[in-house]
Design a protein around this motif. Sequence first.
Motif, PDB file in Angstrom:
ATOM      1  N   SER A 118       0.821  -1.221   0.000  1.00 35.47           N
ATOM      2  CA  SER A 118       0.000   0.000   0.000  1.00 35.47           C
ATOM      3  C   SER A 118       0.853   1.268   0.000  1.00 35.47           C
ATOM      4  CB  SER A 118      -0.932   0.003   1.202  1.00 35.47           C
ATOM      5  OG  SER A 118      -0.166  -0.092   2.386  1.00 35.47           O
ATOM      6  N   ASP A 119       2.049   1.216   0.604  1.00 39.47           N
ATOM      7  CA  ASP A 119       2.909   2.404   0.620  1.00 39.47           C
ATOM      8  C   ASP A 119       3.261   2.828  -0.804  1.00 39.47           C
ATOM      9  OD1 ASP A 119       2.814   2.277   3.299  1.00 39.47           O
ATOM     10  OD2 ASP A 119       4.897   1.699   3.630  1.00 39.47           O
ATOM     11  N   TYR A 120       3.473   1.838  -1.676  1.00 42.52           N
ATOM     12  CA  TYR A 120       3.813   2.139  -3.078  1.00 42.52           C
ATOM     13  C   TYR A 120       2.639   2.844  -3.756  1.00 42.52           C
ATOM     14  CZ  TYR A 120       4.577   1.267  -8.095  1.00 42.52           C
ATOM     15  OH  TYR A 120       4.704   1.406  -9.458  1.00 42.52           O
ATOM     16  N   TRP A 121       1.426   2.330  -3.553  1.00 46.14           N
ATOM     17  CA  TRP A 121       0.272   2.895  -4.264  1.00 46.14           C
ATOM     18  C   TRP A 121      -0.086   4.289  -3.782  1.00 46.14           C
ATOM     19  CZ3 TRP A 121      -0.514   0.856  -8.716  1.00 46.14           C
ATOM     20  CH2 TRP A 121      -0.116  -0.481  -8.930  1.00 46.14           C
ATOM     21  N   HIS A 122       0.423   4.685  -2.604  1.00 46.87           N
ATOM     22  CA  HIS A 122       0.211   6.055  -2.133  1.00 46.87           C
ATOM     23  C   HIS A 122       0.765   7.051  -3.160  1.00 46.87           C
ATOM     24  CE1 HIS A 122       0.075   9.656   0.304  1.00 46.87           C
ATOM     25  NE2 HIS A 122       1.384   9.791   0.214  1.00 46.87           N
ATOM     26  N   GLY A 123       1.761   6.621  -3.924  1.00 48.14           N
ATOM     27  CA  GLY A 123       2.337   7.495  -4.949  1.00 48.14           C
ATOM     28  C   GLY A 123       1.300   8.007  -5.938  1.00 48.14           C
ATOM     29  N   ALA A 124       0.298   7.176  -6.228  1.00 51.14           N
ATOM     30  CA  ALA A 124      -0.738   7.586  -7.176  1.00 51.14           C
ATOM     31  C   ALA A 124      -1.535   8.775  -6.634  1.00 51.14           C
ATOM     32  CB  ALA A 124      -1.668   6.404  -7.476  1.00 51.14           C
ATOM     33  N   ASP A 125      -1.639   8.877  -5.291  1.00 48.58           N
ATOM     34  CA  ASP A 125      -2.370  10.003  -4.681  1.00 48.58           C
ATOM     35  C   ASP A 125      -1.653  11.326  -4.905  1.00 48.58           C
ATOM     36  OD1 ASP A 125      -3.907   7.940  -3.741  1.00 48.58           O
ATOM     37  OD2 ASP A 125      -3.146   8.016  -1.690  1.00 48.58           O
ATOM     38  N   LEU A 126      -0.344  11.266  -5.210  1.00 45.96           N
ATOM     39  CA  LEU A 126       0.399  12.499  -5.468  1.00 45.96           C
ATOM     40  C   LEU A 126       0.303  12.902  -6.935  1.00 45.96           C
ATOM     41  CD1 LEU A 126       3.713  11.770  -3.498  1.00 45.96           C
ATOM     42  CD2 LEU A 126       1.856  13.275  -2.809  1.00 45.96           C
ATOM     43  N   VAL A 127       0.100  11.908  -7.805  1.00 47.75           N
ATOM     44  CA  VAL A 127       0.113  12.187  -9.245  1.00 47.75           C
ATOM     45  C   VAL A 127      -1.148  12.925  -9.694  1.00 47.75           C
ATOM     46  CG1 VAL A 127       0.212  11.145 -11.546  1.00 47.75           C
ATOM     47  CG2 VAL A 127       1.638  10.225  -9.717  1.00 47.75           C
ATOM     48  N   GLY A 128      -2.309  12.540  -9.164  1.00 50.77           N
ATOM     49  CA  GLY A 128      -3.573  13.190  -9.547  1.00 50.77           C
ATOM     50  C   GLY A 128      -3.558  14.695  -9.309  1.00 50.77           C
ATOM     51  N   PRO A 129      -3.308  15.123  -8.064  1.00 49.25           N
ATOM     52  CA  PRO A 129      -3.267  16.572  -7.783  1.00 49.25           C
ATOM     53  C   PRO A 129      -2.214  17.297  -8.621  1.00 49.25           C
ATOM     54  CG  PRO A 129      -3.340  15.326  -5.732  1.00 49.25           C
ATOM     55  CD  PRO A 129      -3.216  14.315  -6.828  1.00 49.25           C
ATOM     56  N   PHE A 130      -1.091  16.635  -8.890  1.00 55.29           N
ATOM     57  CA  PHE A 130      -0.058  17.258  -9.721  1.00 55.29           C
ATOM     58  C   PHE A 130      -0.599  17.512 -11.127  1.00 55.29           C
ATOM     59  CE2 PHE A 130       3.225  16.485 -13.015  1.00 55.29           C
ATOM     60  CZ  PHE A 130       3.906  17.681 -12.883  1.00 55.29           C
ATOM     61  N   ARG A 131      -1.261  16.514 -11.711  1.00 52.54           N
ATOM     62  CA  ARG A 131      -1.817  16.658 -13.064  1.00 52.54           C
ATOM     63  C   ARG A 131      -2.846  17.787 -13.125  1.00 52.54           C
ATOM     64  NH1 ARG A 131      -1.091  10.754 -14.969  1.00 52.54           N
ATOM     65  NH2 ARG A 131       1.039  11.031 -15.722  1.00 52.54           N
ATOM     66  N   ASP A 132      -3.568  17.995 -12.016  1.00 52.88           N
ATOM     67  CA  ASP A 132      -4.613  19.035 -11.990  1.00 52.88           C
ATOM     68  C   ASP A 132      -4.071  20.403 -11.596  1.00 52.88           C
ATOM     69  OD1 ASP A 132      -6.311  16.953 -12.548  1.00 52.88           O
ATOM     70  OD2 ASP A 132      -7.000  16.696 -10.468  1.00 52.88           O
ATOM     71  N   SER A 133      -2.783  20.486 -11.241  1.00 58.70           N
ATOM     72  CA  SER A 133      -2.266  21.714 -10.621  1.00 58.70           C
ATOM     73  C   SER A 133      -1.985  22.838 -11.614  1.00 58.70           C
ATOM     74  CB  SER A 133      -0.966  21.404  -9.867  1.00 58.70           C
ATOM     75  OG  SER A 133       0.067  21.100 -10.808  1.00 58.70           O
ATOM     76  N   GLY A 134      -1.851  22.479 -12.905  1.00 54.71           N
ATOM     77  CA  GLY A 134      -1.498  23.496 -13.897  1.00 54.71           C
ATOM     78  C   GLY A 134       0.007  23.610 -14.111  1.00 54.71           C
TER      79      GLY A 134
END
Length: 472
Positions: free
Chosen positions: A63-79
């Motif tokens: 699960s620690d690895y998949w936490h990385g996906a939680d950082l990618v979404g907001p980054f993609r939406d950040s502009g």
Amino acid sequence: MSDLKPRYDLAVIGAGPAGLAAATLAAQRGLSTVLLDEQRAPGGQIYRAVTQTPVKNPSVLGSDYWHGADLVGPFRDSGADYAPGSTVWSVSRSLDIGLSRDGAARVLPARHIILATGAIERPFPIPGWTLPGVMGAGAAQILLKTSGLVASGNVVLAGTGPLLWLLAWQYLRAGARIDVILDTTPRENWRQAMPHMGAFARSGYVAKGLKLLLEVRRKVKVIGNVTSLKAEGDGRVQSVLYRQGDGAEQRLPADTLLLHHGVIPNINLANATGCAQNWDEAQRCWVPTVDAWGATSVEGVSIAGDGAGIGGALAAEHRGRLAALDALHRLGVLDRATRDRDAAPHREALDKAQRGREFLDTLYSPAKDFRVPQDETIVCRCEEVTAKQVRDAVKLGVSGPNQTKSFLRCGMGPCQGRLCGPTVVEVIADARGVSPAEVGYYRLRPPVKPITLAELASLPKAEDEIAAVMHH
């Protein structure tokens, strides 16, 4: 590279947890931000290929690895702009970034730069480590994350440190077999680590770490207190010789030997930029000198995450956000009081994430016999220089690693000292009977990554841009 703007308020180099978190926060707060990264997809090493991995069963990587996906979404939406496949080979003191992408090079100016270059595996030179079939645990982990590949045949893991156990656990989860783990953690480390046990017991790592260790130990034979290692084979590794304590040498069959003894900050780019660094006695490595916000001795350059000292993925994320808030303050977007107020929850989260670090650093500090290898061991793979040659150079009056370059070409090869620097420093310090702090480290110059003449030739030719590239 036409998709990049001519210049940015903030450039972040490295798309691991620190870089993703920093770029996201800065772009959300209105800075024109670019995230430059060598990989084709975000995640860095720890979350490598998190959006693309063929390993679809979530329990394999944990699960620690998949936490990385939680950082990618907001980054993609950040502009923020994102430039994958970009190799950064230079950062000048005037904040011009030399980078190569799609076979062309260019110079990209920024008003502030955050280096989020992360960690690299500490070199682990043993006799025979250059044989095919001997790899770093980190390399094995990359193959697992990016391609779903695991080693076959007799697999032996050797070394010390949390990543060794994590890889073993992921390997077992992926259905791979591990024959033996040769644990090189020195006995006396336990005694020295015990005073830090209380803080570690209150950290989030304990329950997770114990569960992982027990699962691995239930399924794999672990041989502890290993004091010497040697890989042997004809054309490729076939066996590994080890000694337990001061017992007799024993031999194990090995088709693959995975070595690991900890990670250290990847300081090459910071070093070539001119950032001051200091010797960290606890972690046995050079670290850039930074303040509480990650600011370095070079105006306008900050370092976030493991590149500024090993703290782990969660700590890296918060250090990224703190560096971004400081950049906003330095660029005049936030006043000091607002910066400090907005930083408070991230500081608190960072303290929590770093709790128990002393215990891990002390427990997994690698033994001297492995940091300072025997005479016949190759220390510089690029130029095939042995520990004995380095010791002989010291007898001739060489006092530090920069002189060994001229005598032996250590650190002049394609890896630019990444695989030999720490060892050469330790060997010289040991031979001179002084601390590595006194010996110093390689002075690195740009380009810190290989660059082709074609890429150089494609650089724009304005006077100031030529000056930026040739600033040394």
